[in-house]
Design an enzyme around this catalytic site. Structure first.
Site, PDB file in Angstrom:
ATOM      1  N   ALA A   1       0.828  -1.206   0.000  1.00  0.00           N
ATOM      2  CA  ALA A   1       0.000   0.000   0.000  1.00  0.00           C
ATOM      3  C   ALA A   1       0.862   1.255   0.000  1.00  0.00           C
ATOM      4  CB  ALA A   1      -0.926  -0.007   1.212  1.00  0.00           C
ATOM      5  N   TYR A   2       1.963   1.209   0.733  1.00  0.00           N
ATOM      6  CA  TYR A   2       2.885   2.348   0.800  1.00  0.00           C
ATOM      7  C   TYR A   2       3.486   2.637  -0.574  1.00  0.00           C
ATOM      8  CZ  TYR A   2       7.224   4.837   2.036  1.00  0.00           C
ATOM      9  OH  TYR A   2       8.252   5.732   2.106  1.00  0.00           O
ATOM     10  N   VAL A   3       3.977   1.606  -1.244  1.00  0.00           N
ATOM     11  CA  VAL A   3       4.579   1.773  -2.563  1.00  0.00           C
ATOM     12  C   VAL A   3       3.551   2.289  -3.563  1.00  0.00           C
ATOM     13  CG1 VAL A   3       5.601   0.522  -4.513  1.00  0.00           C
ATOM     14  CG2 VAL A   3       6.394   0.075  -2.171  1.00  0.00           C
TER      15      VAL A   3
END
Length: 219
Positions: free
Chosen positions: A131-133
């Site tokens: 999700a961060y990427v």
């Protein structure tokens, strides 16, 4: 002297940037979510404004940006924590900041992203990391399509080591660490050099002085 607004002003890169810009005489306005963080910003020479990036509308942020020469988006939920905050902070926070900059007619915008976010993520990576990427990747893509004079910096693994003033900087570099102080120094260099507009770079520690690395990457 410039007036620079840092969105996500209590982050570790942002604090380094506030100190560096303030020490050379620039005016720094840093947004913070937690009122307890105001004093930390002020001790570094900045002016703190409380803005809850996840819940405020762009119009509120545009008020803060009025009269600024540049915006630096350095907010982030980090690589740990809840999946949903990667979207509400790292992506939607960036989208709001871009919209606010356009509304306030502040064209210069520097975004702190992360290394390798355009590359495939390992299948066994955590959902939080994925999700961060995705949030960083999509925020960068949206900024590139905006009307702003943007620069995107994608640092490697961040450390709290003292800055060295030397980096490796290019569109793509091998993964590696970099002190947050050096990331801040690259941001300062980018703000000072209009040739960095429209550039997206990955950056890690290296052997080249920051000014030389930026000059080489813009030539």
């Amino acid at each position: 002297m410039a007036r620079v607004v840092i969105v996500g002003g209590h982050g570790k890169i942002a604090q380094q940037l506030t100190r560096q810009l303030s020490e050379r005489g620039d005016t720094v306005v840093a947004t913070v979510r937690n009122p307890e963080h105001v004093a930390d910003v002020e001790q570094l020479g900045g002016q703190a404004v409380q803005v809850d990036l996840e819940h405020e509308e762009p119009a509120r942020l545009a008020e803060v940006l009025e009269g600024a020469d540049a915006v630096v988006f350095s907010a982030g939920a980090g690589a740990d924590g809840k999946v949903e905050r990667k979207r509400t902070v790292d992506l939607e926070g960036s989208l709001k900041s871009v919209a606010a900059a356009e509304q306030a007619q502040v064209s210069r915008f520097v975004q702190v992203s992360a290394i390798s976010v355009d590359r495939p993520v390992a299948d066994d990576a955590s959902e939080v990391w994925k999700a961060y990427v995705a949030a960083k990747r999509d925020a960068d893509a949206s900024l590139r399509q905006s009307s702003l004079d943007w620069t995107i910096l994608r640092p490697g693994g961040l450390t709290d080591d003292p800055g060295t003033g030397r980096v490796t900087l290019a569109e793509e570099v091998e993964r590696g660490p970099i002190p947050r102080a050096d990331v801040a120094a690259v941001i300062v260099a980018a703000l000072d050099d209009p040739r960095t507009i429209g550039q997206q770079w990955e950056v890690v520690s290296g052997d080249q002085p920051i000014a030389d690395a930026v000059a080489a990457a813009t030539s």
